[in-house]
Design an enzyme around this catalytic site. Sequence first.
Site, PDB file in Angstrom:
ATOM      1  N   SER A 146       0.851  -1.193   0.000  1.00 52.03           N
ATOM      2  CA  SER A 146       0.000   0.000   0.000  1.00 52.03           C
ATOM      3  C   SER A 146       0.886   1.243   0.000  1.00 52.03           C
ATOM      4  CB  SER A 146      -0.850  -0.014   1.275  1.00 52.03           C
ATOM      5  OG  SER A 146      -1.357   1.271   1.539  1.00 52.03           O
ATOM      6  N   TYR A 159       0.070  -0.947  10.176  1.00 54.01           N
ATOM      7  CA  TYR A 159      -0.148  -1.242   8.747  1.00 54.01           C
ATOM      8  C   TYR A 159       1.008  -0.678   7.928  1.00 54.01           C
ATOM      9  CZ  TYR A 159      -2.720  -1.452   4.282  1.00 54.01           C
ATOM     10  OH  TYR A 159      -3.128  -1.723   2.989  1.00 54.01           O
ATOM     11  N   LYS A 163       3.722  -3.129   6.112  1.00 55.85           N
ATOM     12  CA  LYS A 163       3.748  -3.143   4.637  1.00 55.85           C
ATOM     13  C   LYS A 163       5.129  -2.682   4.138  1.00 55.85           C
ATOM     14  CE  LYS A 163      -0.429  -4.467   3.162  1.00 55.85           C
ATOM     15  NZ  LYS A 163      -0.636  -5.719   2.415  1.00 55.85           N
TER      16      LYS A 163
HETATM   17  N1  LIG Z   1      -8.544  -1.884  -1.424  1.00 54.60           N
HETATM   18  C1  LIG Z   1      -7.659  -0.910  -1.266  1.00 54.60           C
HETATM   19  O1  LIG Z   1      -7.960   0.286  -1.468  1.00 54.60           O
HETATM   20  C2  LIG Z   1      -6.231  -1.240  -0.869  1.00 54.60           C
HETATM   21  C3  LIG Z   1      -5.317  -0.184  -0.775  1.00 54.60           C
HETATM   22  C4  LIG Z   1      -4.002  -0.470  -0.431  1.00 54.60           C
HETATM   23  C5  LIG Z   1      -3.608  -1.783  -0.219  1.00 54.60           C
HETATM   24  N2  LIG Z   1      -4.503  -2.794  -0.291  1.00 54.60           N
HETATM   25  C6  LIG Z   1      -4.033  -4.170  -0.032  1.00 54.60           C
HETATM   26  O2  LIG Z   1      -4.599  -5.063  -0.989  1.00 54.60           O
HETATM   27  C7  LIG Z   1      -4.776  -6.351  -0.397  1.00 54.60           C
HETATM   28  C8  LIG Z   1      -6.211  -6.816  -0.607  1.00 54.60           C
HETATM   29  O3  LIG Z   1      -7.068  -5.823  -0.106  1.00 54.60           O
HETATM   30  P1  LIG Z   1      -8.674  -5.874  -0.281  1.00 54.60           P
HETATM   31  O4  LIG Z   1      -9.143  -4.483  -0.065  1.00 54.60           O
HETATM   32  O5  LIG Z   1      -9.042  -6.589  -1.516  1.00 54.60           O
HETATM   33  O6  LIG Z   1      -9.011  -6.778   1.007  1.00 54.60           O
HETATM   34  P2  LIG Z   1     -10.347  -7.438   1.530  1.00 54.60           P
HETATM   35  O7  LIG Z   1     -10.458  -7.079   2.955  1.00 54.60           O
HETATM   36  O8  LIG Z   1     -11.492  -7.089   0.615  1.00 54.60           O
HETATM   37  O9  LIG Z   1     -10.006  -9.001   1.483  1.00 54.60           O
HETATM   38  C9  LIG Z   1      -9.788  -9.691   0.322  1.00 54.60           C
HETATM   39  C10 LIG Z   1      -9.887 -11.180   0.606  1.00 54.60           C
HETATM   40  O10 LIG Z   1      -8.889 -11.594   1.544  1.00 54.60           O
HETATM   41  C11 LIG Z   1      -9.460 -12.566   2.399  1.00 54.60           C
HETATM   42  N3  LIG Z   1      -8.734 -12.667   3.665  1.00 54.60           N
HETATM   43  C12 LIG Z   1      -8.674 -11.752   4.657  1.00 54.60           C
HETATM   44  N4  LIG Z   1      -7.944 -12.227   5.679  1.00 54.60           N
HETATM   45  C13 LIG Z   1      -7.536 -13.471   5.322  1.00 54.60           C
HETATM   46  C14 LIG Z   1      -6.768 -14.466   5.963  1.00 54.60           C
HETATM   47  N5  LIG Z   1      -6.280 -14.296   7.198  1.00 54.60           N
HETATM   48  N6  LIG Z   1      -6.538 -15.630   5.308  1.00 54.60           N
HETATM   49  C15 LIG Z   1      -7.040 -15.831   4.070  1.00 54.60           C
HETATM   50  N7  LIG Z   1      -7.773 -14.925   3.410  1.00 54.60           N
HETATM   51  C16 LIG Z   1      -8.029 -13.755   4.037  1.00 54.60           C
HETATM   52  C17 LIG Z   1     -10.873 -12.067   2.579  1.00 54.60           C
HETATM   53  O11 LIG Z   1     -11.717 -13.125   3.024  1.00 54.60           O
HETATM   54  C18 LIG Z   1     -11.231 -11.610   1.173  1.00 54.60           C
HETATM   55  O12 LIG Z   1     -11.697 -12.695   0.394  1.00 54.60           O
HETATM   56  C19 LIG Z   1      -4.376  -6.219   1.076  1.00 54.60           C
HETATM   57  O13 LIG Z   1      -3.056  -6.663   1.247  1.00 54.60           O
HETATM   58  C20 LIG Z   1      -4.463  -4.715   1.322  1.00 54.60           C
HETATM   59  O14 LIG Z   1      -3.599  -4.280   2.351  1.00 54.60           O
HETATM   60  C21 LIG Z   1      -5.826  -2.556  -0.616  1.00 54.60           C
END
Ligand SMILES: NC(=O)c1ccc[n+]([C@@H]2O[C@H](COP(=O)([O-])OP(=O)(O)OC[C@H]3O[C@@H](n4cnc5c(N)ncnc54)[C@H](O)[C@@H]3O)[C@@H](O)[C@H]2O)c1
Length: 258
Positions: A146, A159, A163
């Site tokens: 991120s 976080y 990261k």
């Molecule tokens: N969405 C954003 O704006 C954003 C921004 C920066 C970084 N990220 C990063 O992108 C990645 C995905 O984010 P997202 O927003 O899609 O997340 P989300 O919370 O929507 O989760 C995506 C999936 O991960 C699964 N998951 C969560 N914890 C788990 C675990 N312990 N074991 C197995 N599966 C697990 C959830 O069940 C879900 O299916 C993360 O690493 C997050 O830090 C997202």
Amino acid sequence: MVLERLRQDGRVAIVTGGAKGVGLGIASVLAEAGASVVIMSRTQADIDNAIVRLDAFGGQSLGVVGDVTKFEDNERLVQQALETFGRVDILVNNAGGALPVPFEQISTQQFHDDFHFNVVQAFQLTQLVVPHMRETGDGSIINISSLAARYGADDMLTYSVTKAGLEQMTRVCAQEFAPEIRVNCIALGMTMTDALEGYISTVEGALANVLPQIPLNRIGNVEDVGLAALYLCSAGCYVTGKVIDIDGGILRSVRLGG
Ligand SMILES: NC(=O)c1ccc[n+]([C@@H]2O[C@H](COP(=O)([O-])OP(=O)(O)OC[C@H]3O[C@@H](n4cnc5c(N)ncnc54)[C@H](O)[C@@H]3O)[C@@H](O)[C@H]2O)c1
């Protein structure tokens, strides 16, 4: 035929957290490009829905219910991928995150847990797949980070710091595993998922506050991330040890609603 290098036919990709959000976006692009995709998530119903979407691309996919924070689940994930498809070519360490907690209230245990969720489990999976990638002499590992790793964010110390650790693990592993295995990281800006969509639709002015800070004038979507991942998985890709920002050009972190 340079675009052939993007095809993933015959290759096998593991995507953690691949049943929803960013992980499903990446899994979908890899499946569309011909890969067999193995996703792990905690909820069977989410996996079932995701598998229907992935199989619609015409290939084969596999869903494994499990929790990346448990080593035995990670072992089982890699084992099932190998038993089903016989190889692992791509690992996307996508599952991760942390809840906002004001600095004074962060417990040492919470810091350990967030480090485990964002770094240690990605290390474990990397260690589990690397011997198999070395056998085939080719592999691509992608860690999902991120912008918060570099710019910080309100109440998000664990976080941001964990990261940043994942980004550094990317650089170190890339040196260690070259030339056979590439290791890269995609650092996301704001990316539209169900959770973010829910927030934006309920908080008045949230989108209007954020958009002026994004030069490309839109929130990212999961296909934007999937396409970046596909490039990093392309045959002979000349990139390793790098953090690629998929963020619409943001120069600093944006604050929702602020
Ligand atoms: N969405 C954003 O704006 C954003 C921004 C920066 C970084 N990220 C990063 O992108 C990645 C995905 O984010 P997202 O927003 O899609 O997340 P989300 O919370 O929507 O989760 C995506 C999936 O991960 C699964 N998951 C969560 N914890 C788990 C675990 N312990 N074991 C197995 N599966 C697990 C959830 O069940 C879900 O299916 C993360 O690493 C997050 O830090 C997202």
